[in-house]
Enzyme design. Structure first.
Site, PDB file in Angstrom:
ATOM      1  N   HIS A 157       1.732 -12.101  10.474  1.00 46.39           N
ATOM      2  CA  HIS A 157       1.472 -10.684  10.748  1.00 46.39           C
ATOM      3  C   HIS A 157       2.583 -10.024  11.543  1.00 46.39           C
ATOM      4  CE1 HIS A 157      -2.813 -10.436   9.393  1.00 46.39           C
ATOM      5  NE2 HIS A 157      -2.666 -11.746   9.446  1.00 46.39           N
ATOM      6  N   ASP A 365       7.829  -4.241  14.844  1.00 44.25           N
ATOM      7  CA  ASP A 365       6.426  -4.447  14.513  1.00 44.25           C
ATOM      8  C   ASP A 365       6.313  -4.981  13.098  1.00 44.25           C
ATOM      9  OD1 ASP A 365       3.722  -4.443  15.085  1.00 44.25           O
ATOM     10  OD2 ASP A 365       3.687  -2.345  15.711  1.00 44.25           O
TER      11      ASP A 365
END
Length: 507
Positions: A157, A365
């Site tokens: 992730h 991110d």
């Protein structure tokens, strides 16, 4: 019937559409498990004096949860140590904050073995196993050592770092080799795929296969980009809930003569909060005529407060927000409202809808689902503007946002000025493209793409090939990909496949 077993570090019971905000991973996995039979396995979040491997099983919101408690040493060495003091900062390009300690690595290996020993008896012959995130990279290797031959997939992730950064990690070769015990390795973006492939080609002498897989360490794994989404239509519906409407009304009353700029991030140095505050401060300095027309609300729930770096950033943000308010506030107005509190998803939906600007500027991110939820919550007739960091994985898909360099206060200040002055027609035109993307590439598409790819990742094991190492081409729906490429408007590779129809038996 084939089941789906999802494994993650922490298992958080879902609380319904409007429940407490439990993070993008938890919401996405709960959505997957409601659709398919199976269970969600992981750490309970509790500690015990001695690890026993005793399972606690419960049913919540249509999801079966199986959790295990860890020892305090596990928490400190595996979670606070290797996962969050070593891998997290390194994978987010903060080598200056990366801590290397032998006990951290020992704890990381120990917990992955304990997870495997507890999980293995629960796995049935036809199950698909889907393991999540950087906490559990070695888990497939531990399961294989216990004789598990099922298809096992891994999804990261967070970003995969550049090759030259990855090699600074002691034991990096062992960590990457462990990934080749998976049949499918998924990343958020093609950039992360390329970084991983570069490492394997350079450091492991690996080879890239014609069908998109890679071979290294005597094993073959499929590699692909699977950008995670949100349940966009569900989140849009949340704006009609009582809690959302109440939050919307409160914020509109509070900002009756001002425009609301909102940021929502877990308190973390990767989120670019200091640079964001600096960008807002530059906007205030450069635009004296606009100062009293805006209010910036930053929500930043506390996290990992046992890690020193997180304690330090909280202190710096307290000082920054105080400095800005001290410089620009008046007796009836303060420009920055900074809150360290968790809010429900329905409250956040109302907050996003009330905002004229969503400020999402992480320094690095994997994806960033706040950006997608902000888009989902907007009023189609009068939408707000999304300002998005170019270093968020979401920037690959949400190209109609105002894309900025999060390290540049000037870039952020200029984007704020443009967003606040953007006419309604342009805002609507940009929002329509953004919304179409998050609806098309939502959490269901992400789930089905990964599960379909894992389901077809290898042939049935044979005695000569016990783990089924010979890769099978990914199933591609010709109706969606007439040229074998990515969906229109998407920057993802052909490895991102929207598999339609039933892949698993429904539970």
């Amino acid at each position: 019937m084939t089941r789906l077993i999802v494994v993650s570090n922490r298992v958080t019971a879902p609380t319904g559409a409007g429940g407490e905000s439990v993070g993008g991973l938890a919401m996405a996995l709960a959505a997957a498990l409601r659709e398919y039979s199976g269970l969600w396995f992981g750490w309970s979040g509790r500690t015990t004096p001695e690890f026993t491997g005793q399972l606690t099983v419960q049913r919540a919101e249509g999801v079966t949860l199986a959790t295990v408690d860890l020892e305090e040493a596990d928490l400190q060495e595996y979670y606070n140590g290797y996962a969050n003091k070593t891998l997290w900062p390194l994978f987010h390009y903060r080598q200056d904050l990366t801590a290397y300690d032998r006990s951290f690595g020992e704890g990381y290996g120990r917990v992955n073995r304990r997870f495997a020993e507890t999980l293995a008896p629960l796995i049935e012959a036809d199950d698909l196993v889907w393991i999540h995130d950087y906490h559990l990279i070695p888990l497939a290797r531990e399961l294989r050592a216990l004789g598990v031959k099922n298809r096992i997939g891994f999804f990261l992730h967070i970003p995969w770092p550049a090759h030259q950064l990855m090699v600074t990690l002691p034991g990096h070769k062992d960590l990457v080799q462990a990934l080749f015990d998976y049949d499918l390795i998924g990343f958020q973006t093609q950039e992360h795929v390329q970084a991983f492939e570069e490492y394997v080609l350079s450091e492991a002498g690996g080879t890239r296969l014609e069908d998109g897989g890679m071979r290294a360490y005597g094993r073959t794994a499929r590699i692909g980009a699977f950008p995670i989404g949100v349940d966009a239509e569900d989140f849009a519906q949340l704006t009609r809930s009582e809690a959302a409407r109440r939050t919307f009304d409160v914020m509109k009353a509070h900002t009756a003569f001002r425009k609301l700029i909102v940021g929502v991030d877990r308190l973390d140095y990767s989120k670019g909060l200091e640079e964001r505050f600096a960008g807002f401060e530059r906007f205030m300095a450069d635009n004296p005529d606009l100062r009293r027309e805006v209010l910036m609300l930053q929500i930043a729930p506390l996290s990992r407060d046992q890690v020193e770096a997180y304690q330090e950033i909280r202190a710096r943000l307290d000082a920054l927000s105080g400095r800005i308010n001290g410089e620009y506030a008046d007796i009836d107005w303060t420009p920055v409202r900074y809150v360290n509190k968790t809010y429900r998803r329905d409250q956040l939906a109302g907050l996003y809808r009330a905002a004229q600007v969503g400020l999402v500027t992480p320094k690095r991110d994997g994806m960033n689902l706040v950006a997608k939820e902000f888009v989902a919550a907007q009023d189609p007739e009068d939408p707000g503007v999304l300002i998005l960091s170019r270093f968020a994985g979401a920037a690959d898909q949400l190209r109609q946002a105002l894309i900025v360099n999060p390290n540049s206060p000037e870039d952020i200040a200029e984007a704020l000025k443009r967003a606040l002055s953007m006419d309604r027609d342009e805002r609507i035109a940009r929002w329509k493209v953004l919304y179409d993307n998050i609806v098309t590439e939502d959490v269901t598409a992400w789930r089905d793409a990964f599960v379909a790819a894992l389901s077809g990742a290898r042939e049935t094991p044979t005695p000569e090939d016990p783990y089924g190492e010979q890769a099978r081409p990914l199933p591609v729906d010709a109706r969606l990909f007439p040229n074998g490429g990515a969906p229109a408007g998407s920057s993802t590779s052909p490895a991102f496949v929207h598999a339609q129809g039933a892949v698993l038996g429904r539970g």
